[in-house]
Design a protein around this motif. Structure first.
Motif, short mmCIF file in Angstrom:
data_model
loop_
_atom_site.label_atom_id
_atom_site.label_comp_id
_atom_site.label_asym_id
_atom_site.label_seq_id
_atom_site.Cartn_x
_atom_site.Cartn_y
_atom_site.Cartn_z
N LYS A 18 1.94 -127.07 8.78
CA LYS A 18 2.15 -125.65 9.12
C LYS A 18 3.06 -124.97 8.11
O LYS A 18 2.86 -123.83 7.74
CB LYS A 18 2.79 -125.54 10.51
N TYR A 19 4.09 -125.71 7.67
CA TYR A 19 5.01 -125.14 6.68
C TYR A 19 4.23 -124.70 5.44
O TYR A 19 4.42 -123.59 4.93
CB TYR A 19 6.08 -126.18 6.30
N VAL A 20 3.34 -125.55 4.96
CA VAL A 20 2.56 -125.22 3.76
C VAL A 20 1.62 -124.05 4.04
O VAL A 20 1.55 -123.08 3.27
CB VAL A 20 1.77 -126.45 3.26
N LYS A 21 0.97 -124.10 5.19
CA LYS A 21 -0.01 -123.05 5.54
C LYS A 21 0.66 -121.67 5.57
O LYS A 21 0.13 -120.70 5.04
CB LYS A 21 -0.62 -123.40 6.90
N TYR A 22 1.81 -121.58 6.23
CA TYR A 22 2.42 -120.26 6.43
C TYR A 22 3.32 -119.82 5.26
O TYR A 22 3.49 -118.64 5.04
CB TYR A 22 3.18 -120.21 7.76
#
Ligand code: 13P
Ligand code: SF4
Length: 329
Positions: free
Chosen positions: A247-251
């Motif tokens: 999620k960190y990478v996605k957002y």
């Protein structure tokens, strides 16, 4: 198995998606398995759950649901399928069985273990409870059903701090990951009594390596799993479960990122984040890598490698997982 024209055509959209993660020369050996597994799982009303560390051809090619260990456990409790094939390690398949005792749960390689899970037995937990009477036991989900049977509540890397705080006590026994225990201790006032287990993959990282990577890649974001040693977590920009890292990478869409965790995850996440450059640490989990397409097909076709436990073990062990699921992420 033969890579026929029909199979080439049917699997082309999958290959287009993962072509950056799977070399073209390998595709003829994967595609016939992907085709047959996807056909068979429909025929048998089976669901394929895959952990984030599975290789791209499994993660993107055949899984119905891929996630961290918390979400895999919750999904196993909700599925309407008759058969669950767990593409992960033994404790994940056991946890799925605890969450869905009436389903057939299959693990493509029964020897896919985990250094954390094998670091402690039910007997060890009974001895700890004698040593610290009345202190609640929080066990990482990376444990056997015997250990879960002696446990008050489970946790995963996604909710360990929340679970410990939820107990509203001064002291807990937290096992078996000593590094995760140290991470939790840094985030809570609850006193933590830990066990000396470690993850053989994450314990290999060190802060020197991270600092060197930062020097050579200005602006890079370093994100680490909480099974890493404390110096690594201190040297990182973010700490979270495997899904938390995804999620960190996605957002945030960092220009460059290093995921300090098992190697396959970067390959999987790269597919969905083409604009992010991944600096890849190459530590593989030898247990996760035992799961392969031929073994998945074999166990699904013959319905072998079923997780079996006595009703008594299921009754005792499932309570700690259910309590965790009620608290959630
Ligand atoms: P997650 O619960 O973060 O997916 O971690 C499971 C695991 O085994 C990490 O090594
Ligand atoms: Fe166990 Fe570590 Fe492998 Fe995760 S990466 S399954 S904790 S040995």
């Amino acid at each position: 198995m033969e890579f026929t024209a029909e199979i080439r055509k049917a699997t082309e959209p999958i290959y287009q998606k993962i072509s950056k993660a799977v070399p073209e020369i390998e595709w003829p050996s994967h595609a016939p398995y992907i085709y047959e597994i996807n056909r068979l799982k429909k025929e048998k009303n089976a669901v394929i759950l895959a952990h984030n560390y599975q290789t791209p051809e499994i993660y993107h090619g055949i899984s119905d649901f891929s996630a961290d260990s918390l979400a895999l456990a919750v999904e196993a409790s909700k599925t309407k399928a008759n058969i669950i094939v767990m593409c992960g390690v033994h404790f994940m398949a056991e946890t799925a069985k605890l969450m869905s005792p009436n389903k057939k749960v299959l693990l493509p390689d029964m020897s896919a273990g985990c250094s954390l899970s094998s670091s402690i037995t039910g007997e060890d937990v009974r001895n700890l409870k004698k040593k610290y009477p009345g202190v609640p036991v929080v066990s990482y989900v990376n444990t056997s059903a015997d250990v879960k049977s002696e446990t008050d509540i489970c946790c995963t890397s996604a909710n360990a701090v929340k679970i410990v705080n939820s107990l509203d006590v001064k002291k807990v026994i937290f096992l078996p990951d000593d590094y995760l225990a140290k991470y939790v201790a840094s985030q809570t006032d609850v006193e933590i009594i830990s066990w000396k287990g470690t993850c053989e993959v994450h314990e290999q990282f060190n802060d020197f390596e991270i600092n060197e990577i930062r020097k050579n890649n200005p602006g890079i974001k370093v994100i680490a799993h909480p099974e890493c040693p404390p110096d690594v977590i201190k040297a990182s920009d973010f700490t979270g479960s495997t899904s938390g890292m995804i999620k960190y990478v996605k957002y945030n869409q960092p220009e460059k990122v290093m995921m300090v965790t098992e190697c396959s995850m970067s390959d999987n996440v790269q597919v969905d984040n083409p604009n992010v450059k991944f600096i890849r640490p190459c530590n593989l989990c030898p247990h996760m890598k035992k799961i392969t397409l031929p073994k998945i097909l074999d166990c699904l076709r013959n319905e072998t490698n079923e997780i079996l436990m006595s009703n008594e073990t299921i009754e005792k062990a499932k309570k700690s997982v259910e309590r965790m699921a009620e608290i959630g992420r």
